[in-house]
Design an enzyme around this catalytic site. Structure first.
Site, PDB file in Angstrom:
ATOM      1  N   HIS A 121     -30.212 -24.992  -6.332  1.00  0.00           N
ATOM      2  CA  HIS A 121     -29.351 -24.142  -7.168  1.00  0.00           C
ATOM      3  C   HIS A 121     -30.190 -23.110  -7.933  1.00  0.00           C
ATOM      4  CE1 HIS A 121     -26.519 -27.849  -7.386  1.00  0.00           C
ATOM      5  NE2 HIS A 121     -25.791 -26.910  -6.791  1.00  0.00           N
ATOM      6  N   LYS A 155     -13.051 -35.020  -8.821  1.00  0.00           N
ATOM      7  CA  LYS A 155     -14.281 -35.158  -8.028  1.00  0.00           C
ATOM      8  C   LYS A 155     -15.142 -36.328  -8.491  1.00  0.00           C
ATOM      9  CE  LYS A 155     -15.395 -30.904  -5.654  1.00  0.00           C
ATOM     10  NZ  LYS A 155     -16.463 -29.947  -5.346  1.00  0.00           N
ATOM     11  N   ARG A 197     -26.251 -23.603   3.064  1.00  0.00           N
ATOM     12  CA  ARG A 197     -27.337 -24.422   3.605  1.00  0.00           C
ATOM     13  C   ARG A 197     -27.278 -24.529   5.128  1.00  0.00           C
ATOM     14  NH1 ARG A 197     -26.076 -28.850  -0.743  1.00  0.00           N
ATOM     15  NH2 ARG A 197     -24.144 -27.755  -0.353  1.00  0.00           N
ATOM     16  N   SER A 226     -26.799 -32.308  -4.629  1.00  0.00           N
ATOM     17  CA  SER A 226     -26.805 -33.169  -5.819  1.00  0.00           C
ATOM     18  C   SER A 226     -26.599 -34.625  -5.411  1.00  0.00           C
ATOM     19  CB  SER A 226     -25.701 -32.734  -6.782  1.00  0.00           C
ATOM     20  OG  SER A 226     -25.871 -31.384  -7.142  1.00  0.00           O
TER      21      SER A 226
HETATM   22  P1  ADP Z   1     -19.489 -27.317  -5.120  1.00  0.00           P
HETATM   23  O1  ADP Z   1     -18.867 -28.658  -5.414  1.00  0.00           O
HETATM   24  O2  ADP Z   1     -18.679 -26.164  -5.648  1.00  0.00           O
HETATM   25  O3  ADP Z   1     -19.925 -27.105  -3.685  1.00  0.00           O
HETATM   26  P2  ADP Z   1     -22.324 -27.605  -5.751  1.00  0.00           P
HETATM   27  O4  ADP Z   1     -22.954 -27.789  -7.088  1.00  0.00           O
HETATM   28  O5  ADP Z   1     -22.498 -28.679  -4.744  1.00  0.00           O
HETATM   29  O6  ADP Z   1     -20.799 -27.304  -6.042  1.00  0.00           O
HETATM   30  O7  ADP Z   1     -22.850 -26.253  -5.083  1.00  0.00           O
HETATM   31  C1  ADP Z   1     -22.659 -25.003  -5.707  1.00  0.00           C
HETATM   32  C2  ADP Z   1     -23.126 -23.907  -4.743  1.00  0.00           C
HETATM   33  O8  ADP Z   1     -24.541 -23.996  -4.569  1.00  0.00           O
HETATM   34  C3  ADP Z   1     -22.517 -24.016  -3.336  1.00  0.00           C
HETATM   35  O9  ADP Z   1     -22.296 -22.710  -2.833  1.00  0.00           O
HETATM   36  C4  ADP Z   1     -23.592 -24.718  -2.548  1.00  0.00           C
HETATM   37  O10 ADP Z   1     -23.521 -24.391  -1.171  1.00  0.00           O
HETATM   38  C5  ADP Z   1     -24.854 -24.133  -3.202  1.00  0.00           C
HETATM   39  N1  ADP Z   1     -25.983 -25.035  -3.048  1.00  0.00           N
HETATM   40  C6  ADP Z   1     -26.069 -26.337  -3.396  1.00  0.00           C
HETATM   41  N2  ADP Z   1     -27.275 -26.846  -3.087  1.00  0.00           N
HETATM   42  C7  ADP Z   1     -27.982 -25.837  -2.523  1.00  0.00           C
HETATM   43  C8  ADP Z   1     -29.296 -25.715  -1.946  1.00  0.00           C
HETATM   44  N3  ADP Z   1     -30.112 -26.752  -1.876  1.00  0.00           N
HETATM   45  N4  ADP Z   1     -29.680 -24.512  -1.460  1.00  0.00           N
HETATM   46  C9  ADP Z   1     -28.831 -23.469  -1.500  1.00  0.00           C
HETATM   47  N5  ADP Z   1     -27.577 -23.508  -1.999  1.00  0.00           N
HETATM   48  C10 ADP Z   1     -27.150 -24.671  -2.504  1.00  0.00           C
END
Ligand code: ADP
Length: 158
Positions: free
Chosen positions: A18, A42, A91, A129
Site C-alpha cells: 500500500h 468485512k 497485483r 493484509s
Molecule cells: P480492498 O478491501 O478495498 O481491496 P485493500 O486494503 O485490500 O482494500 O486494498 C486497497 C487497494 O490497494 C486495492 O486496490 C489493492 O489492490 C491495493 N493493494 C493491496 N495490496 C497491494 C500490494 N501489495 N501492491 C499493490 N497494490 C496493493
C-alpha cells in the site's frame, strides 16, 4: 488547480505494498486522502481507529496526505471533498477482474471521477493484509513487508 485523489481500501492493516502505491501516486497528485472503509460486514481484524492510527504512524507526517474513513460509498466521499480521482493497486489478474467491475460501478455513479491504477512493484506482488496476518500467526518474520508501527501491533495477534 490542485489535483486531489482518494486512495480507498480496507487497510487491515496497511502494508509496504500500500505504502509503495501511495508514494508513487504522490508524484502525480497534490493531495491524497487515504480512505479507510468502515464496513463491519468485512469483519476486520483492526478497528477503524486502529487502522487509521497505523496509517498515520507509517506515513510520518506527510503534509500531502490525509487519513479518513467512511461508512458510505467512496465516490460519494470523493464528490464531497472535490476529489478528481481514485487510486487503486493491481497485483495480478485476479485483482483485475474485481477492479474492472468496481471501476464500472464507480463510473456509473459519477463518470467524472476517474480511477487510476498502479501496477504492484514486483517485490510486493504477493503481499495482502490477510496473507500478512496469516504469516504472523504462523510465526513468520514479516518485518520487511509492513511498516514498523504495523509490525508492533501485529505482534498482539499471536
Ligand atoms: P480492498 O478491501 O478495498 O481491496 P485493500 O486494503 O485490500 O482494500 O486494498 C486497497 C487497494 O490497494 C486495492 O486496490 C489493492 O489492490 C491495493 N493493494 C493491496 N495490496 C497491494 C500490494 N501489495 N501492491 C499493490 N497494490 C496493493
Amino acid at each position: 488547480m490542485k489535483l486531489i485523489a482518494i486512495y480507498p481500501g480496507s487497510f487491515d492493516p496497511i502494508t509496504n505494498g500500500h505504502v509503495d502505491i501511495l508514494n508513487r501516486a504522490l508524484r502525480l497528485f497534490d493531495k491524497i486522502i487515504v480512505l479507510v472503509a468502515d464496513n463491519p460486514a468485512k469483519k476486520p481484524t483492526f478497528s477503524v481507529e486502529e487502522r487509521k492510527a497505523m496509517i498515520w504512524e507509517s506515513l510520518e507526517d506527510n503534509p500531502k496526505v490525509e487519513v479518513d474513513s467512511t461508512t458510505g460509498l467512496t465516490v460519494h466521499y470523493a464528490e464531497k471533498v472535490g476529489a478528481h480521482a481514485l487510486i487503486r493497486g493491481l497485483r495480478a489478474a485476479t485483482d483485475f477482474e474485481y477492479e474492472f467491475q468496481m471501476n464500472s460501478a464507480n463510473q456509473f455513479i459519477n463518470a467524472n471521477i476517474e480511477s487510476v491504477f498502479f501496477m504492484a512493484k514486483h517485490d510486493f506482488m504477493f503481499i495482502s493484509s490477510s496473507t500478512i496476518k496469516e504469516m504472523v500467526i504462523g510465526g513468520v518474520d514479516v518485518s520487511s513487508l509492513v511498516p514498523g508501527p504495523v509490525l508492533k501491533r501485529l505482534k498482539t495477534l499471536k
